[in-house]
Every structure is written in C-alpha cells, then in structure tokens.
Design a protein around this motif. Structure first.
Motif, PDB file in Angstrom:
ATOM      1  N   GLU A   4       0.812  -1.216   0.000  1.00 51.26           N
ATOM      2  CA  GLU A   4       0.000   0.000   0.000  1.00 51.26           C
ATOM      3  C   GLU A   4       0.847   1.268   0.000  1.00 51.26           C
ATOM      4  OE1 GLU A   4      -3.603  -0.682   2.893  1.00 51.26           O
ATOM      5  OE2 GLU A   4      -1.811  -1.623   3.766  1.00 51.26           O
ATOM      6  N   LYS A  34       0.650   0.715   7.211  1.00 52.16           N
ATOM      7  CA  LYS A  34       0.314   0.297   5.848  1.00 52.16           C
ATOM      8  C   LYS A  34       1.376  -0.690   5.382  1.00 52.16           C
ATOM      9  CE  LYS A  34      -3.033   3.399   5.287  1.00 52.16           C
ATOM     10  NZ  LYS A  34      -4.466   3.030   5.095  1.00 52.16           N
ATOM     11  N   LEU A 108       0.800   8.803   8.325  1.00 56.17           N
ATOM     12  CA  LEU A 108      -0.204   7.938   7.695  1.00 56.17           C
ATOM     13  C   LEU A 108      -1.559   8.029   8.396  1.00 56.17           C
ATOM     14  CD1 LEU A 108       2.058   4.831   7.027  1.00 56.17           C
ATOM     15  CD2 LEU A 108       0.963   6.238   5.272  1.00 56.17           C
TER      16      LEU A 108
END
Length: 237
Positions: A4, A34, A108
């Motif tokens: 990702e 991720k 993130l």
C-alpha cells in the motif's frame, strides 16, 4: 504481496549510513500501519553505496532499488522514485536517518482527507547556521507560495501517489512539494516529527543550497504557477 505504501530513499554517497539504514527500515516495516516496501534511489554515488545497496536488496525481500548513471541531485532522485512507485501512497526519508521512519505512522494516520502530509522537525539537532538559513529560506518560500508550511525541507513526507506523479519536477522543487499539491487543488497538513543529529557521512547541502538557491527557485515556481495545467477527467467512453 499487495503493498500500500512505498518509502523512497534517495542515496548519494551514504556508504557509512547504509548498514544502519537497512536495519532501521527493516525493523520498521513489520510495524508500519500500511503494508510498505522500500525503494532506494542511488543518485550516481561515487563511493561504495551502489554495491552496498545491491547487497541490501538481495537480503531484504521488501527492498528494491534504481541507480542513476551519474549524479543528478535530490529532486531528480525523488522524481525517479515518484515515477517508479506502483502503490497508492508514497513517502520519502533521507538516508542519513535524521528523522525516524516510525514517525511515518503519525503521517499515515492523517493522510485520509489530505493529499500530502509533511513532517515538521521539532527541536532540530542541526547547527545554528543550518537552522537559521533553513528558517530564512522557509520564510522566503512561504512569502512566494503562501503554502503555510513551516519546514518543507523536512525529509519525511507522505503523499498520495496520483498527486505526486502529476508534479512537473525541476531541480530544487523538492522544497515546493506542498505548494505543488496546492496547485492541483489538493489538501496538505504538517505534523511535528522527531529530529536527530547526523551520525555518519556528510551533509549534501551548504549555505547556497539552503538559502540563495531556494530564492532563485521561488521565481521558477511563480512561472510554473502561471503556466500550470490542472484538470480532472469527468468520464471516459
């Protein structure tokens, strides 16, 4: 394996840091929020960096690399990373590890409604001259771009890849990434991150790079802003 997030690491003559870089990033990957992989971009290093990078990528299944024929500068290395990325999110960090990859998780956490999240180096561990020149350069840049960012030179960022790939890079533009996202009508935010002194190797930027160079780049940015093409596809038939 469905990744990702790709972490781009520009490398130029960092042989003294690469062992620590490998260990630190390999330790971070299982803890990334991720599913992530590493892309090392060797910017035409003249030391033993390329050989070390090849050995790292043989040992580490989540590491890949590209290598330039000759040194082209940080903006070129970042653009090459943008071009290579095949994940919806990308980030980058400097090979000297003056920022901590664990702080990618802080960025993130925020990326959902935003198109770029950049770190702001809290309690910078740099020399007085380096800190002051960066502060002045950031002030000049904000006056030209009105991006509202305090520390665009922070080497810790997360960007949605479709926005990053539309940035028409030129030399010095790594300082203007938030402004270039704004030109695409994207949303940006800054988050405080940790900062550390350089342990090994030598800094690649001097007073000219940090202060006078960015001033001339501001005029290039203004030209690009006037000429920038931005569009959104409504439908394909």
């Amino acid at each position: 394996m469905m990744y990702e997030f790709t972490i781009i690491v520009p490398v130029y003559n960092e042989e003294e840091n690469l062992s620590r870089l490998e260990e630190t990033l390999a330790d971070f990957l299982p803890n990334s929020s991720k599913k992530a992989k590493i892309l090392l971009v060797n910017d035409g290093s003249s030391d033993n960096s390329e050989a070390l990078i090849k050995e790292i990528c043989k040992r580490q299944p989540d590491f890949t690399y590209v290598s330039f024929v000759e040194n082209r500068g940080l903006s070129a290395a970042i653009k090459a990373g943008f071009d290579e990325v095949d994940t919806p999110l990308l980030g980058y960090i400097d090979a000297d590890l003056q920022t901590n990859p664990e702080d990618f998780n802080l960025l993130l956490e925020q990326i959902g409604p935003y198109d770029l999240v950049t770190g702001v180096r809290a309690d910078r561990k740099d020399s007085f001259v380096k800190n002051m020149s960066s502060k002045i350069a950031n002030g000049i840049r904000r006056a030209f771009t009105h991006d509202g960012m305090d520390d665009t030179g922070c080497p810790l960022k997360v960007i949605k890849s479709d926005y990053a790939k539309r940035i028409p890079m030129f030399r010095g533009l790594h300082r203007f990434l938030p402004a270039m996202i704004l030109l695409q009508e994207g949303k940006i935010i800054q988050i405080p991150v940790r900062h550390y002194p350089r342990i090994a190797g030598t800094a690649k930027f001097g007073l000219w790079n940090r202060l006078l160079g960015p001033l001339s780049d501001c005029f290039a940015y203004l030209w690009m802003k006037r000429k920038y093409i931005n569009y959104e596809i409504k439908v394909r038939g």
